[in-house]
Design a protein around this motif. Structure first.
Motif, PDB file in Angstrom:
ATOM      1  N   ASP A  12       0.861  -1.182   0.000  1.00 20.27           N
ATOM      2  CA  ASP A  12       0.000   0.000   0.000  1.00 20.27           C
ATOM      3  C   ASP A  12       0.900   1.235   0.000  1.00 20.27           C
ATOM      4  O   ASP A  12       1.513   1.542   1.032  1.00 20.27           O
ATOM      5  CB  ASP A  12      -0.909  -0.011   1.221  1.00 20.27           C
ATOM      6  N   PRO A  13       1.025   1.933  -1.138  1.00 20.93           N
ATOM      7  CA  PRO A  13       1.938   3.080  -1.192  1.00 20.93           C
ATOM      8  C   PRO A  13       1.521   4.229  -0.273  1.00 20.93           C
ATOM      9  O   PRO A  13       2.372   4.995   0.181  1.00 20.93           O
ATOM     10  CB  PRO A  13       1.915   3.504  -2.663  1.00 20.93           C
ATOM     11  N   ARG A  14       0.241   4.349   0.029  1.00 19.81           N
ATOM     12  CA  ARG A  14      -0.223   5.428   0.896  1.00 19.81           C
ATOM     13  C   ARG A  14       0.309   5.267   2.318  1.00 19.81           C
ATOM     14  O   ARG A  14       0.848   6.202   2.913  1.00 19.81           O
ATOM     15  CB  ARG A  14      -1.748   5.501   0.894  1.00 19.81           C
ATOM     16  N   SER A  15       0.201   4.062   2.863  1.00 24.19           N
ATOM     17  CA  SER A  15       0.674   3.830   4.229  1.00 24.19           C
ATOM     18  C   SER A  15       2.111   3.320   4.250  1.00 24.19           C
ATOM     19  O   SER A  15       2.737   3.273   5.305  1.00 24.19           O
ATOM     20  CB  SER A  15      -0.225   2.820   4.937  1.00 24.19           C
ATOM     21  N   ARG A  16       2.620   2.923   3.072  1.00 22.40           N
ATOM     22  CA  ARG A  16       3.951   2.329   2.927  1.00 22.40           C
ATOM     23  C   ARG A  16       4.075   1.038   3.746  1.00 22.40           C
ATOM     24  O   ARG A  16       5.077   0.780   4.380  1.00 22.40           O
ATOM     25  CB  ARG A  16       5.046   3.327   3.276  1.00 22.40           C
ATOM     26  N   ASP A  23     -10.080 -12.943   2.736  1.00 17.53           N
ATOM     27  CA  ASP A  23     -11.294 -12.977   3.538  1.00 17.53           C
ATOM     28  C   ASP A  23     -12.178 -11.768   3.247  1.00 17.53           C
ATOM     29  O   ASP A  23     -12.857 -11.261   4.125  1.00 17.53           O
ATOM     30  CB  ASP A  23     -10.926 -13.074   5.025  1.00 17.53           C
ATOM     31  N   GLY A  24     -12.093 -11.252   1.988  1.00 23.01           N
ATOM     32  CA  GLY A  24     -12.926 -10.126   1.570  1.00 23.01           C
ATOM     33  C   GLY A  24     -12.532  -8.786   2.152  1.00 23.01           C
ATOM     34  O   GLY A  24     -13.328  -7.857   2.143  1.00 23.01           O
ATOM     35  N   GLN A  25     -11.306  -8.663   2.671  1.00 20.95           N
ATOM     36  CA  GLN A  25     -10.900  -7.402   3.299  1.00 20.95           C
ATOM     37  C   GLN A  25      -9.390  -7.203   3.238  1.00 20.95           C
ATOM     38  O   GLN A  25      -8.646  -8.117   2.913  1.00 20.95           O
ATOM     39  CB  GLN A  25     -11.354  -7.374   4.750  1.00 20.95           C
ATOM     40  N   ASN A  26      -8.956  -5.989   3.545  1.00 22.23           N
ATOM     41  CA  ASN A  26      -7.540  -5.709   3.739  1.00 22.23           C
ATOM     42  C   ASN A  26      -7.167  -6.130   5.151  1.00 22.23           C
ATOM     43  O   ASN A  26      -7.913  -5.881   6.093  1.00 22.23           O
ATOM     44  CB  ASN A  26      -7.234  -4.227   3.563  1.00 22.23           C
ATOM     45  N   ILE A  27      -6.005  -6.758   5.271  1.00 27.69           N
ATOM     46  CA  ILE A  27      -5.578  -7.287   6.562  1.00 27.69           C
ATOM     47  C   ILE A  27      -4.163  -6.831   6.842  1.00 27.69           C
ATOM     48  O   ILE A  27      -3.276  -6.972   5.987  1.00 27.69           O
ATOM     49  CB  ILE A  27      -5.643  -8.829   6.565  1.00 27.69           C
ATOM     50  N   ILE A  28      -3.934  -6.278   8.026  1.00 25.67           N
ATOM     51  CA  ILE A  28      -2.606  -5.862   8.452  1.00 25.67           C
ATOM     52  C   ILE A  28      -1.922  -7.080   9.069  1.00 25.67           C
ATOM     53  O   ILE A  28      -2.414  -7.640  10.046  1.00 25.67           O
ATOM     54  CB  ILE A  28      -2.687  -4.729   9.489  1.00 25.67           C
ATOM     55  N   PRO A  29      -0.792  -7.515   8.486  1.00 21.31           N
ATOM     56  CA  PRO A  29      -0.107  -8.678   9.051  1.00 21.31           C
ATOM     57  C   PRO A  29       0.865  -8.279  10.155  1.00 21.31           C
ATOM     58  O   PRO A  29       1.554  -7.274  10.065  1.00 21.31           O
ATOM     59  CB  PRO A  29       0.659  -9.238   7.854  1.00 21.31           C
ATOM     60  N   GLY A  42      12.556  -5.405  -7.738  1.00 24.93           N
ATOM     61  CA  GLY A  42      11.746  -4.220  -7.498  1.00 24.93           C
ATOM     62  C   GLY A  42      10.471  -4.452  -6.712  1.00 24.93           C
ATOM     63  O   GLY A  42       9.697  -3.524  -6.503  1.00 24.93           O
ATOM     64  N   LYS A  43      10.227  -5.675  -6.282  1.00 29.21           N
ATOM     65  CA  LYS A  43       9.032  -5.985  -5.479  1.00 29.21           C
ATOM     66  C   LYS A  43       9.408  -6.026  -4.012  1.00 29.21           C
ATOM     67  O   LYS A  43      10.433  -6.583  -3.636  1.00 29.21           O
ATOM     68  CB  LYS A  43       8.434  -7.334  -5.882  1.00 29.21           C
ATOM     69  N   ARG A  44       8.532  -5.457  -3.171  1.00 38.65           N
ATOM     70  CA  ARG A  44       8.726  -5.492  -1.722  1.00 38.65           C
ATOM     71  C   ARG A  44       8.149  -6.781  -1.166  1.00 38.65           C
ATOM     72  O   ARG A  44       7.183  -7.316  -1.697  1.00 38.65           O
ATOM     73  CB  ARG A  44       8.035  -4.300  -1.084  1.00 38.65           C
ATOM     74  N   GLY A  45       8.725  -7.226  -0.061  1.00 37.24           N
ATOM     75  CA  GLY A  45       8.208  -8.427   0.561  1.00 37.24           C
ATOM     76  C   GLY A  45       8.871  -8.697   1.887  1.00 37.24           C
ATOM     77  O   GLY A  45       9.450  -7.798   2.505  1.00 37.24           O
ATOM     78  N   VAL A  46       8.781  -9.940   2.324  1.00 38.61           N
ATOM     79  CA  VAL A  46       9.357 -10.379   3.597  1.00 38.61           C
ATOM     80  C   VAL A  46      10.036 -11.731   3.409  1.00 38.61           C
ATOM     81  O   VAL A  46       9.703 -12.486   2.490  1.00 38.61           O
ATOM     82  CB  VAL A  46       8.293 -10.478   4.715  1.00 38.61           C
ATOM     83  N   GLU A  47      10.979 -12.020   4.321  1.00 37.87           N
ATOM     84  CA  GLU A  47      11.618 -13.329   4.362  1.00 37.87           C
ATOM     85  C   GLU A  47      11.568 -13.836   5.786  1.00 37.87           C
ATOM     86  O   GLU A  47      11.958 -13.138   6.719  1.00 37.87           O
ATOM     87  CB  GLU A  47      13.060 -13.245   3.874  1.00 37.87           C
ATOM     88  N   GLU A  56       5.298  -8.925  -3.138  1.00 36.10           N
ATOM     89  CA  GLU A  56       4.050  -8.327  -3.625  1.00 36.10           C
ATOM     90  C   GLU A  56       3.466  -9.189  -4.736  1.00 36.10           C
ATOM     91  O   GLU A  56       4.181  -9.613  -5.636  1.00 36.10           O
ATOM     92  CB  GLU A  56       4.313  -6.953  -4.235  1.00 36.10           C
ATOM     93  N   GLY A  57       2.174  -9.457  -4.644  1.00 38.07           N
ATOM     94  CA  GLY A  57       1.480 -10.240  -5.655  1.00 38.07           C
ATOM     95  C   GLY A  57       1.467 -11.731  -5.386  1.00 38.07           C
ATOM     96  O   GLY A  57       0.710 -12.462  -6.022  1.00 38.07           O
ATOM     97  N   ASP A  58       2.287 -12.198  -4.439  1.00 35.54           N
ATOM     98  CA  ASP A  58       2.309 -13.620  -4.115  1.00 35.54           C
ATOM     99  C   ASP A  58       1.070 -14.013  -3.314  1.00 35.54           C
ATOM    100  O   ASP A  58       0.609 -13.262  -2.450  1.00 35.54           O
ATOM    101  CB  ASP A  58       3.536 -13.989  -3.271  1.00 35.54           C
ATOM    102  N   ASP A  59       0.568 -15.191  -3.617  1.00 34.73           N
ATOM    103  CA  ASP A  59      -0.479 -15.786  -2.791  1.00 34.73           C
ATOM    104  C   ASP A  59       0.205 -16.532  -1.665  1.00 34.73           C
ATOM    105  O   ASP A  59       1.175 -17.257  -1.896  1.00 34.73           O
ATOM    106  CB  ASP A  59      -1.330 -16.760  -3.608  1.00 34.73           C
ATOM    107  N   ILE A  60      -0.277 -16.329  -0.444  1.00 36.54           N
ATOM    108  CA  ILE A  60       0.291 -17.021   0.706  1.00 36.54           C
ATOM    109  C   ILE A  60      -0.815 -17.709   1.490  1.00 36.54           C
ATOM    110  O   ILE A  60      -1.985 -17.337   1.396  1.00 36.54           O
ATOM    111  CB  ILE A  60       1.093 -16.082   1.640  1.00 36.54           C
TER     112      ILE A  60
END
Length: 97
Positions: A12-16, A23-29, A42-47, A56-60
């Motif tokens: 989310d570029p707005r909140s960075r 589950d039909g919604q945005n979820i903060i992990p 160039g994609k952001r993510g986690v390890e 970004e874009g990966d299904d988990i």
């Protein structure tokens, strides 16, 4: 009791913040201890500590539980009362399953 949450990782570029859509919604992990930020092509993510990477874009598929209130994730909240918070115990990507 742990919940299984299938979701897609997005930035989310707005909140960075990295967010989940599921589950039909945005979820903060809330990522497990030892999880670090990662960037690839160039994609952001986690390890995760075990080397599992999600970009970004990966299904988990995450296991964990929903939390009431936003607490530590307040900076990522959009002001939308529909935004949920999910504490992740572990996750796998569709590429790693």
């Amino acid at each position: 009791m742990e919940t299984l949450l299938p979701a897609r990782l997005h930035y989310d570029p707005r909140s960075r913040c990295l967010m989940l859509r599921g589950d039909g919604q945005n979820i903060i992990p809330i990522w497990p201890n030892g999880t670090s930020s990662a960037t690839r092509d160039g994609k952001r993510g986690v390890e995760s500590p075990d080397g599992t990477m999600a970009l970004e874009g990966d299904d988990i598929n995450a296991t964990g539980g929903f939390l009431s209130g936003r607490g530590a994730a307040a900076d990522c909240a959009s002001g939308d009362s529909e935004t949920a918070v999910f504490a992740i115990a572990s996750f796998v990507t569709s590429a790693s399953t």
